[in-house]
Design a protein around this motif. Structure first.
Motif, PDB file in Angstrom:
ATOM      1  N   PHE A  20       7.571   2.110 -17.627  1.00  0.00           N
ATOM      2  CA  PHE A  20       6.368   2.075 -16.781  1.00  0.00           C
ATOM      3  C   PHE A  20       6.651   2.597 -15.381  1.00  0.00           C
ATOM      4  O   PHE A  20       5.825   2.435 -14.478  1.00  0.00           O
ATOM      5  N   ALA A  21       7.800   3.238 -15.163  1.00  0.00           N
ATOM      6  CA  ALA A  21       8.232   3.636 -13.828  1.00  0.00           C
ATOM      7  C   ALA A  21       7.207   4.533 -13.136  1.00  0.00           C
ATOM      8  O   ALA A  21       6.894   4.344 -11.952  1.00  0.00           O
ATOM      9  N   THR A  22       6.670   5.517 -13.845  1.00  0.00           N
ATOM     10  CA  THR A  22       5.707   6.432 -13.239  1.00  0.00           C
ATOM     11  C   THR A  22       4.441   5.702 -12.817  1.00  0.00           C
ATOM     12  O   THR A  22       3.914   5.918 -11.712  1.00  0.00           O
ATOM     13  N   ARG A  23       3.947   4.808 -13.665  1.00  0.00           N
ATOM     14  CA  ARG A  23       2.743   4.035 -13.338  1.00  0.00           C
ATOM     15  C   ARG A  23       2.984   3.156 -12.120  1.00  0.00           C
ATOM     16  O   ARG A  23       2.122   3.021 -11.238  1.00  0.00           O
ATOM     17  N   LEU A  24       4.153   2.558 -12.048  1.00  0.00           N
ATOM     18  CA  LEU A  24       4.484   1.701 -10.912  1.00  0.00           C
ATOM     19  C   LEU A  24       4.513   2.499  -9.615  1.00  0.00           C
ATOM     20  O   LEU A  24       3.944   2.076  -8.593  1.00  0.00           O
ATOM     21  N   GLN A  25       5.151   3.662  -9.641  1.00  0.00           N
ATOM     22  CA  GLN A  25       5.237   4.483  -8.437  1.00  0.00           C
ATOM     23  C   GLN A  25       3.856   4.921  -7.971  1.00  0.00           C
ATOM     24  O   GLN A  25       3.565   4.952  -6.764  1.00  0.00           O
ATOM     25  N   GLU A  26       2.981   5.245  -8.902  1.00  0.00           N
ATOM     26  CA  GLU A  26       1.631   5.666  -8.540  1.00  0.00           C
ATOM     27  C   GLU A  26       0.856   4.527  -7.882  1.00  0.00           C
ATOM     28  O   GLU A  26       0.147   4.735  -6.889  1.00  0.00           O
ATOM     29  N   LEU A  27       0.997   3.322  -8.425  1.00  0.00           N
ATOM     30  CA  LEU A  27       0.287   2.174  -7.859  1.00  0.00           C
ATOM     31  C   LEU A  27       0.805   1.835  -6.464  1.00  0.00           C
ATOM     32  O   LEU A  27       0.020   1.493  -5.566  1.00  0.00           O
ATOM     33  N   LEU A  28       2.093   1.924  -6.264  1.00  0.00           N
ATOM     34  CA  LEU A  28       2.670   1.613  -4.955  1.00  0.00           C
ATOM     35  C   LEU A  28       2.248   2.638  -3.910  1.00  0.00           C
ATOM     36  O   LEU A  28       2.039   2.300  -2.738  1.00  0.00           O
ATOM     37  N   LYS A  29       2.112   3.892  -4.305  1.00  0.00           N
ATOM     38  CA  LYS A  29       1.677   4.924  -3.367  1.00  0.00           C
ATOM     39  C   LYS A  29       0.246   4.669  -2.899  1.00  0.00           C
ATOM     40  O   LYS A  29      -0.125   4.979  -1.764  1.00  0.00           O
ATOM     41  N   LYS A  30      -0.558   4.109  -3.773  1.00  0.00           N
ATOM     42  CA  LYS A  30      -1.963   3.856  -3.450  1.00  0.00           C
ATOM     43  C   LYS A  30      -2.145   2.599  -2.602  1.00  0.00           C
ATOM     44  O   LYS A  30      -3.201   2.421  -1.982  1.00  0.00           O
ATOM     45  N   ASN A  31      -1.149   1.734  -2.584  1.00  0.00           N
ATOM     46  CA  ASN A  31      -1.262   0.461  -1.855  1.00  0.00           C
ATOM     47  C   ASN A  31      -0.105   0.348  -0.872  1.00  0.00           C
ATOM     48  O   ASN A  31       0.963  -0.179  -1.191  1.00  0.00           O
ATOM     49  N   ILE A  32      -0.318   0.846   0.338  1.00  0.00           N
ATOM     50  CA  ILE A  32       0.766   0.870   1.321  1.00  0.00           C
ATOM     51  C   ILE A  32       1.088  -0.520   1.854  1.00  0.00           C
ATOM     52  O   ILE A  32       2.104  -0.719   2.521  1.00  0.00           O
ATOM     53  N   ALA A  33       0.227  -1.515   1.565  1.00  0.00           N
ATOM     54  CA  ALA A  33       0.474  -2.875   2.069  1.00  0.00           C
ATOM     55  C   ALA A  33       1.760  -3.445   1.499  1.00  0.00           C
ATOM     56  O   ALA A  33       2.349  -4.361   2.092  1.00  0.00           O
ATOM     57  N   HIS A  34       2.241  -2.910   0.379  1.00  0.00           N
ATOM     58  CA  HIS A  34       3.445  -3.456  -0.249  1.00  0.00           C
ATOM     59  C   HIS A  34       4.683  -3.234   0.597  1.00  0.00           C
ATOM     60  O   HIS A  34       5.710  -3.876   0.388  1.00  0.00           O
ATOM     61  N   GLN A  35       4.605  -2.336   1.587  1.00  0.00           N
ATOM     62  CA  GLN A  35       5.784  -1.973   2.361  1.00  0.00           C
ATOM     63  C   GLN A  35       6.334  -3.124   3.192  1.00  0.00           C
ATOM     64  O   GLN A  35       7.533  -3.175   3.467  1.00  0.00           O
ATOM     65  N   ASP A  36       5.479  -4.055   3.613  1.00  0.00           N
ATOM     66  CA  ASP A  36       5.964  -5.181   4.414  1.00  0.00           C
ATOM     67  C   ASP A  36       5.556  -6.526   3.816  1.00  0.00           C
ATOM     68  O   ASP A  36       5.529  -7.538   4.512  1.00  0.00           O
TER      69      ASP A  36
END
Length: 255
Positions: free
Chosen positions: A60-76
């Protein structure tokens, strides 16, 4: 998507963090599932991944990367993600605690509670940290109830989404001041078993002799055990210390 009630085994890597293993054992205890690690984990119906391993080669690596790119709040903030491939569920997250939180949510879903945190997709916490002041779910009367288990309490803290727990509290139901000073007219000692100050863990020139050595040793041993229990769930151990309750008379003589 795989059904929660079809989970038969939980798999994790051979070098999995302790929190992954703690969560897997909780599912084994409550759902009766098998545990597997290393190459055997590939056949598990629920797999726990570190973020590093997930990015490196999870299905699921590609799906995970796409979701994280769309939600920048995960960075902090803390986050976890749930994915399904065929009949297998996968959980990964920003930290071992986040993965354990997701795994416990899936356990709850398998037991019928259907928490939103178990649903497929990316889940980003609303806060960077989540703590309970005074650790109200554990301190004072709650921890003296029959059958109280601090290790299970810390598991519950992880399930609730807390990021840390308070670990300094008296291991004795009758704290030293109540047991030895016996001042019936003073109600404070009966409730001062929370937020033990540093003087109840170590002596200095200012407070030497306030507490017997065996009391200090017992407090420190309990603090160390609480720290280990918190570490099993990747919870940040913290101390909320209140003022020294008593000081020897020589303190006032000198100061």
């Amino acid at each position: 998507m795989a059904r929660f009630n079809q989970i038969r085994s939980v798999g994790f890597s051979s070098d999995a963090p302790q929190a992954h293993r703690s969560a897997a054992r909780a599912l084994q205890r409550d759902l009766g599932v098998d545990l597997s690690e290393g190459s055997a984990a590939e056949r598990a119906t629920l797999r726990l991944w570190t973020a590093q391993d997930a990015f490196a080669g999870a299905p699921f690596a590609t799906r995970l990367q796409e979701l994280l790119k769309k939600n920048i709040a995960h960075q902090d903030r803390s986050w976890h993600a749930v994915f399904a491939t065929g009949e297998t569920l996968h959980v990964t997250g920003s930290s071992p605690r986040a993965v354990a939180f997701g795994a416990l949510a899936i356990r709850d879903a398998a037991q019928g509670t259907r928490p939103s945190a178990a649903q497929e997709g990316l889940h980003v916490d609303a806060f960077a940290e989540r703590l309970v002041t005074w650790d109200q779910t554990c301190n004072q009367t709650a921890r003296f109830s029959k059958g109280f288990d601090r290790a299970r309490h810390f598991e519950e803290a992880c399930r609730m989404g807390l990021t840390g727990v308070e670990i300094n509290r008296s291991p004795d139901q009758n704290v030293y001041q109540v047991t030895h000073l016996r001042r019936a007219e003073d109600p404070y000692p009966w409730v001062n078993d929370y937020g033990l100050a540093l003087d109840m863990y170590a002596e200095s020139a200012l407070n030497v002799g306030t507490y017997p050595p065996e009391v200090i040793a017992r407090h420190r041993a309990d603090l160390e055990e609480a720290g280990r229990e918190a570490q099993r769930w990747d919870l940040v151990p913290g101390m909320m210390c209140y003022e020294p309750r008593w000081v020897p008379e020589m303190f006032f003589e000198r100061h």
